[in-house]
Design an enzyme around this catalytic site. Sequence first.
Site, short mmCIF file in Angstrom:
data_model
loop_
_atom_site.label_atom_id
_atom_site.label_comp_id
_atom_site.label_asym_id
_atom_site.label_seq_id
_atom_site.Cartn_x
_atom_site.Cartn_y
_atom_site.Cartn_z
CB CYS A 144 -0.98 0.04 1.16
SG CYS A 144 -2.19 1.33 0.88
CB CYS A 166 -4.07 3.21 -3.23
SG CYS A 166 -3.33 3.79 -1.70
C1 FAD Z 1 -0.59 -0.06 7.02
C2 FAD Z 1 -1.14 -0.79 5.83
C3 FAD Z 1 -2.17 -0.21 5.09
C4 FAD Z 1 -2.69 -0.87 3.99
N1 FAD Z 1 -3.73 -0.29 3.32
C5 FAD Z 1 -4.32 -0.97 2.29
C6 FAD Z 1 -5.49 -0.45 1.66
O1 FAD Z 1 -6.02 0.60 2.04
N2 FAD Z 1 -6.03 -1.14 0.62
C7 FAD Z 1 -5.49 -2.33 0.21
O2 FAD Z 1 -6.06 -2.93 -0.71
N3 FAD Z 1 -4.36 -2.84 0.77
C8 FAD Z 1 -3.78 -2.20 1.81
N4 FAD Z 1 -2.67 -2.72 2.44
C9 FAD Z 1 -1.93 -3.83 1.79
C10 FAD Z 1 -2.53 -5.20 1.96
O3 FAD Z 1 -2.85 -5.42 3.31
C11 FAD Z 1 -1.54 -6.23 1.46
O4 FAD Z 1 -1.17 -5.92 0.14
C12 FAD Z 1 -2.12 -7.64 1.49
O5 FAD Z 1 -2.49 -7.98 2.81
C13 FAD Z 1 -1.09 -8.63 0.97
O6 FAD Z 1 -1.61 -9.92 0.99
P1 FAD Z 1 -0.63 -11.18 0.86
O7 FAD Z 1 -1.51 -12.36 1.01
O8 FAD Z 1 0.25 -11.05 -0.32
O9 FAD Z 1 0.31 -11.04 2.14
P2 FAD Z 1 -0.16 -11.11 3.65
O10 FAD Z 1 -1.60 -10.74 3.77
O11 FAD Z 1 0.84 -10.33 4.40
O12 FAD Z 1 -0.08 -12.65 4.01
C14 FAD Z 1 1.10 -13.40 3.93
C15 FAD Z 1 0.92 -14.66 4.78
O13 FAD Z 1 2.03 -15.52 4.55
C16 FAD Z 1 2.46 -16.04 5.80
N5 FAD Z 1 3.89 -16.41 5.68
C17 FAD Z 1 4.96 -15.56 5.76
N6 FAD Z 1 6.10 -16.28 5.66
C18 FAD Z 1 5.74 -17.57 5.48
C19 FAD Z 1 6.47 -18.77 5.31
N7 FAD Z 1 7.81 -18.79 5.33
N8 FAD Z 1 5.78 -19.92 5.16
C20 FAD Z 1 4.41 -19.93 5.16
N9 FAD Z 1 3.67 -18.82 5.33
C21 FAD Z 1 4.33 -17.65 5.48
C22 FAD Z 1 2.20 -14.92 6.78
O14 FAD Z 1 2.09 -15.41 8.11
C23 FAD Z 1 0.89 -14.34 6.27
O15 FAD Z 1 -0.24 -14.94 6.86
C24 FAD Z 1 -2.16 -2.13 3.59
C25 FAD Z 1 -1.14 -2.72 4.35
C26 FAD Z 1 -0.65 -2.07 5.46
C27 FAD Z 1 0.42 -2.75 6.28
#
Ligand code: FAD
Length: 412
Positions: free
Chosen positions: A167, A347
């Site tokens: 984000c 965003c």
């Molecule tokens: C402050 C903030 C504000 C945001 N605002 C927005 C917004 O307004 N709108 C929006 O759309 N997005 C927003 N986001 C971004 C959004 O939250 C992320 O892009 C999204 O959560 C990413 O999803 P993901 O599944 O790729 O990663 P994550 O949701 O981070 O999940 C990754 C998962 O993998 C697991 N994992 C890590 N390492 C390993 C491993 N070695 N083996 C197995 N599992 C593992 C973790 O435990 C976790 O559960 C924001 C994020 C933040 C931090």
Amino acid sequence: MTDTGQTQEHQIVVVGAGAAGTSVAASLLRQQPGLDVAIVEPSDIHYYQPAFTLVGGGAYSLAKTARPQAQTLPTGARWVRAAVADLQPEKNTLTLSDGRTLGYQILVLAPGLKLDWDAVDGLREAIGRNGVCSNYDPSLAEYTWQCLQAFRGGKALFTQPSTPIKCAGAPQKIAYLAADYVRRKWLADNSKLKFYSGGSALFSVADFVPPLTQVAKRYNVALLMNHNLIAVNGARREATFRFTNSAGETTDVTETFDMLHVTPPQCAPDFIRNSSLANEGGWVDVDQHTLQHVRHDNVFSLGDASSLPTSKTAAAIRKQSPVAAANILTRLADKPLEAHYDGYTSCPVVTGYGKVMLAEFIYGGKVTPTLPLSPFKESRFYWQVKKRGLPPFYFDYMLKGKEGDLAHKAIG
Ligand SMILES: Cc1cc2nc3c(=O)[nH]c(=O)nc-3n(C[C@H](O)[C@H](O)[C@H](O)COP(=O)(O)OP(=O)(O)OC[C@H]3O[C@@H](n4cnc5c(N)ncnc54)[C@H](O)[C@@H]3O)c2cc1C
């Protein structure tokens, strides 16, 4: 599932049960309930991270962002409660941190990204005390709100690193919330708010730079580009930035602060960066339209860990997940992949309490709103959407693999 000696075999292994891993696994199982899907995930809690900004601004409770992982994992998926330590794509296996090995026909990599607190000198020691806060970690977001409430005027600094981050609007959002808070508490006259970014532009899509610059101007938030945070001394309340000019020359500048909100540098998780599946930047090297790995056709990736050249958001994952699921099922059936992702991301830039400018765009920085409202205007409606609409949409719709959606369209 089959057990071949030491290796447990699954049709599909999904790594990470965050926004990306959960939604794609749920979609796969919705379409083919008999699939053998294992999800490797070490954490017991699933967080709705997009609300962390509102938690830091005192407008949302942290408890509402968290759900037990056991409740958000899709029905029918097998939860492997461990972390992946190592990948062996040439053997279609991976090793877990407890030494077990999993084998797969299809691998889906969705482990998110790593917050690299150690990339800034002194940051790990400083964070969470002495006015140094961050919305980027659930254990810290409430401290941001405490810092804001304790702010009685003085200097508040907000940082954005030069690395890719999740984000990319979030560092600005908390700066604008803080500025609005300071204004409402009649502290603006004796406060200085500064936004330091390691990048050269305020936002990745040029069309949003003028309206966001106007927002910063309205609040008197100074914008300092090409300034990367390199060191923090919490006890002395000092932050050091490295400024790089257009000729590439650098100068270090140290600022004192009363409050410092840090967006940490971010990178791909180590087990991805150290594997042959990574691109030069360390991210999972996938085709930007099919989400299939460019060298291993039984590997897919989406979400923050992927190399997809778009802004890393949950909103992007909402559009990536149906494409990944469709192409995984096609690959399992040995047919040519047909589903294409256009780079959509969005965003909701919070520009104050009750105000959001919703930036929606696709590859190439083309602005593509979903609703017929100006994307460049701050909106009370989008604030309500962000605060009240999107959290239940995320938990009850997206994470359940439901895919019906409104189309986004290019403007102009
Ligand atoms: C402050 C903030 C504000 C945001 N605002 C927005 C917004 O307004 N709108 C929006 O759309 N997005 C927003 N986001 C971004 C959004 O939250 C992320 O892009 C999204 O959560 C990413 O999803 P993901 O599944 O790729 O990663 P994550 O949701 O981070 O999940 C990754 C998962 O993998 C697991 N994992 C890590 N390492 C390993 C491993 N070695 N083996 C197995 N599992 C593992 C973790 O435990 C976790 O559960 C924001 C994020 C933040 C931090």
